[in-house]
Enzyme design. Structure first.
Site, mmCIF file in Angstrom:
data_model
loop_
_atom_site.group_PDB
_atom_site.id
_atom_site.type_symbol
_atom_site.label_atom_id
_atom_site.label_comp_id
_atom_site.label_asym_id
_atom_site.label_seq_id
_atom_site.Cartn_x
_atom_site.Cartn_y
_atom_site.Cartn_z
ATOM 1 N N HIS A 178 35.616 50.349 48.289
ATOM 2 C CA HIS A 178 36.764 51.229 48.042
ATOM 3 C C HIS A 178 36.517 52.235 46.924
ATOM 4 C CE1 HIS A 178 37.865 48.406 44.824
ATOM 5 N NE2 HIS A 178 38.592 49.377 44.334
ATOM 6 N N ASP A 235 30.068 41.094 42.919
ATOM 7 C CA ASP A 235 31.393 41.683 43.131
ATOM 8 C C ASP A 235 31.395 43.181 42.821
ATOM 9 O OD1 ASP A 235 34.169 41.913 43.489
ATOM 10 O OD2 ASP A 235 34.594 41.426 41.394
ATOM 11 N N HIS A 240 29.936 48.444 44.050
ATOM 12 C CA HIS A 240 30.536 49.665 43.501
ATOM 13 C C HIS A 240 29.595 50.454 42.579
ATOM 14 C CE1 HIS A 240 34.061 47.955 45.158
ATOM 15 N NE2 HIS A 240 34.414 47.194 44.146
HETATM 16 C C1 BG6 Z 1 37.284 44.974 43.561
HETATM 17 C C2 BG6 Z 1 36.747 43.776 42.820
HETATM 18 O O1 BG6 Z 1 36.428 45.332 44.605
HETATM 19 O O2 BG6 Z 1 37.408 46.071 42.669
HETATM 20 C C3 BG6 Z 1 37.630 43.431 41.633
HETATM 21 O O3 BG6 Z 1 36.664 42.667 43.703
HETATM 22 C C4 BG6 Z 1 37.839 44.657 40.762
HETATM 23 O O4 BG6 Z 1 37.046 42.364 40.887
HETATM 24 C C5 BG6 Z 1 38.315 45.831 41.593
HETATM 25 O O5 BG6 Z 1 38.791 44.337 39.763
HETATM 26 C C6 BG6 Z 1 38.413 47.099 40.779
HETATM 27 O O6 BG6 Z 1 38.932 48.119 41.593
HETATM 28 P P1 BG6 Z 1 39.857 49.261 41.018
HETATM 29 O O7 BG6 Z 1 40.119 50.161 42.178
HETATM 30 O O8 BG6 Z 1 41.085 48.611 40.473
HETATM 31 O O9 BG6 Z 1 39.044 49.924 39.953
#
Ligand code: BG6
Length: 469
Positions: A178, A235, A240
């Site tokens: 995401h 994770d 990411h």
């Molecule tokens: C998720 C992780 O993919 O992304 C989480 O599993 C993390 O651990 C989160 O907190 C962070 O996403 P965002 O969009 O809140 O920065």
């Protein structure tokens, strides 16, 4: 926003009573609909092994989730949306009722209807569920959306990919990360390739370091099972953070399409030097072992900081510093590109401090900064540090940013996989991570609300991390 020309869609959300569906998927679909970005005809079928109750109970659940995460909604609008929402039980060995419901929805919507199957299920459930989809022909005319982690190492990722490819073609598969749906990520591409200004400097001659920093204030928030089995490296980092690195480091793609971007990112991942365990700091926040569901002698990392090198002509020798962790002092998602000092210091006085930096804040309200030296107004030639700022919401008033999941759901409907991850990328990243994960350094303890273990603070050298600041 112009209304998209979209085929009718049947959305099937597996794991419909889970956290992701409640926080992101249902509120996201509702918001897209409010913005006029859903197809004219669509149906949403929630599914899981056990029904939460009669249809009304499920709709109330969705209603509650939408209000909780998108604010109060108009009763009449909700009724119109809810008329397209239903629930059907399915398990990994029985998808008969679901297949029947999907076909009934398609018959109502006509032959152009497409299926969007969203796997919001635990990783262990993915493979058997995918087999079930094949068995009940639910893979036909379908797009399959998968959540990370895509396996836990190279072997399991390959096995998962092989199982997926028995039922789906690669073009049907959308592996969601995401972070790539965040507005500012695409801005990296725009900044680099729609301007003449940055790209000529985007290389080892001008850039002396890059930092990709995603500290999070939140702790594990009750997700002990998930953290204990996944850890922060899997994770956040192998997904990411490396994806962000891919966007920063890639060569100009031939075109802005999925294949070209996936190829360029894969080339970056293939160029990354094997990770040096001495330049990786793992951490665990104090009190993690006392969290409910956490093993009292757990060595799972809740923090990672590391140095990465991309060994190609553009980046050889330029360190990329990556950092992320839970229970840290502040939540930020910041990419910093640091530029070399000019060769000659010809101005009086020493401004010192960090060199020029380009800073991208990947917040919901994205901003881009450029830290420069400039003359301090006054009678003397005195140099100080100033900041140029581009606030995108101010620069484009009235624009309507989409939340990352919304943007990506829309892309799946459009059949655009540019902002998704390919099999090749996933496998290359596991290949890189495996040796470290098989023999990880011991996590060092850090206080809650801090910036991580002391060793990590020193990792980027003289000026440390750009964040906070
Ligand atoms: C998720 C992780 O993919 O992304 C989480 O599993 C993390 O651990 C989160 O907190 C962070 O996403 P965002 O969009 O809140 O920065």
């Amino acid at each position: 926003m112009p209304p998209p020309d979209l085929n009718p869609h049947v959305f099937v959300v597996f794991g419909a009573t889970g956290d992701l569906a409640r926080r992101k998927l249902f509120p996201g679909l509702f918001h897209l609909w409010q913005l006029g970005l859903m197809p004219e005809q669509f149906r949403i079928i929630g599914s899981s092994r056990i029904a939460p109750g009669p249809q009304e109970v499920f709709r109330d659940m969705v209603h509650h989730a939408v209000e909780m995460f998108r604010g109060e909604i108009d009763h009449e609008a909700w009724q119109r949306f809810a008329a397209r929402v239903s629930f059907v039980v399915a398990s990994d060995d029985d998808g008969a009722a679901l297949a029947k419901a999907v076909r009934a929805a398609e018959t109502e919507m006509g032959p152009e209807a497409k299926r969007l199957l969203y796997m919001a299920v635990p990783p262990s459930a993915t493979e058997p569920m995918v087999r079930m989809l094949g068995k009940f022909d639910l893979n036909e005319r379908a797009k399959l959306v998968l959540e990370k982690p895509f396996g836990t190492d190279l072997r399991s990722a390959k096995r998962l990919n092989a199982a997926l490819h028995e039922v789906f073609d690669e073009v049907q598969i959308y592996r969601i990360d995401h972070f790539l749906g965040k507005e500012a990520v695409q801005n990296i591409l725009v900044l680099r390739f729609a301007n003449g200004f940055f790209e000529p400097d985007w290389n080892l001659q001008h850039v002396c370091y890059v930092q990709i920093d995603v500290p999070e204030e939140i702790d594990i928030q009750g997700r002990a099972d998930f953290m204990e089995s996944t850890g922060t490296f899997r994770d956040m980092v192998s997904t990411h953070l490396f994806q962000l690195l891919g966007f920063v480091a890639l060569e100009p793609p031939v075109r802005l399409d999925a294949e070209s971007l996936h190829d360029e990112k894969a080339k970056v991942f293939r160029s990354i030097r094997p990770l040096d365990p001495d330049r990786v700091v793992l951490g665990q926040y104090e009190g993690y072992r006392d969290e409910e569901g956490v093993n009292e002698s757990s060595d799972v990392e809740t923090f990672v900081a590391m140095e990465v090198f991309v060994d190609n002509w553009r980046w050889f020798g330029v360190p990329f510093y990556l950092r992320t962790g839970k229970a840290m002092a502040e939540s930020r998602r910041t990419i910093t590109v640091g530029f070399w000092e000019p060769p000659l210091k010809m101005f009086p006085g020493d401004v010192g401090g960090r060199c020029n930096e380009l800073v991208l804040e990947l917040a919901d309200d994205p901003k881009i900064f450029c830290d420069l030296r400039a003359k301090i107004p006054g009678p003397e030639l005195q140099v100080g540090r100033g900041r140029m700022k581009l606030d995108l919401m101010e620069a484009f008033p009235g624009s309507e940013p989409l939340e990352a999941y919304e943007r990506l759901l829309l892309d799946v409907m459009r059949g655009d996989s540019t902002l998704f991850t390919s099999t090749k990328e996933v496998e290359l990243l596991w290949q890189l991570a495996d040796p470290l994960l098989q023999n990880p350094p011991r996590p060092k303890s850090y206080p809650r609300g801090s910036w991580g273990p002391r060793e990590a603070l020193q990792l980027p050298g003289e000026f440390g991390w750009r964040v906070p600041g």
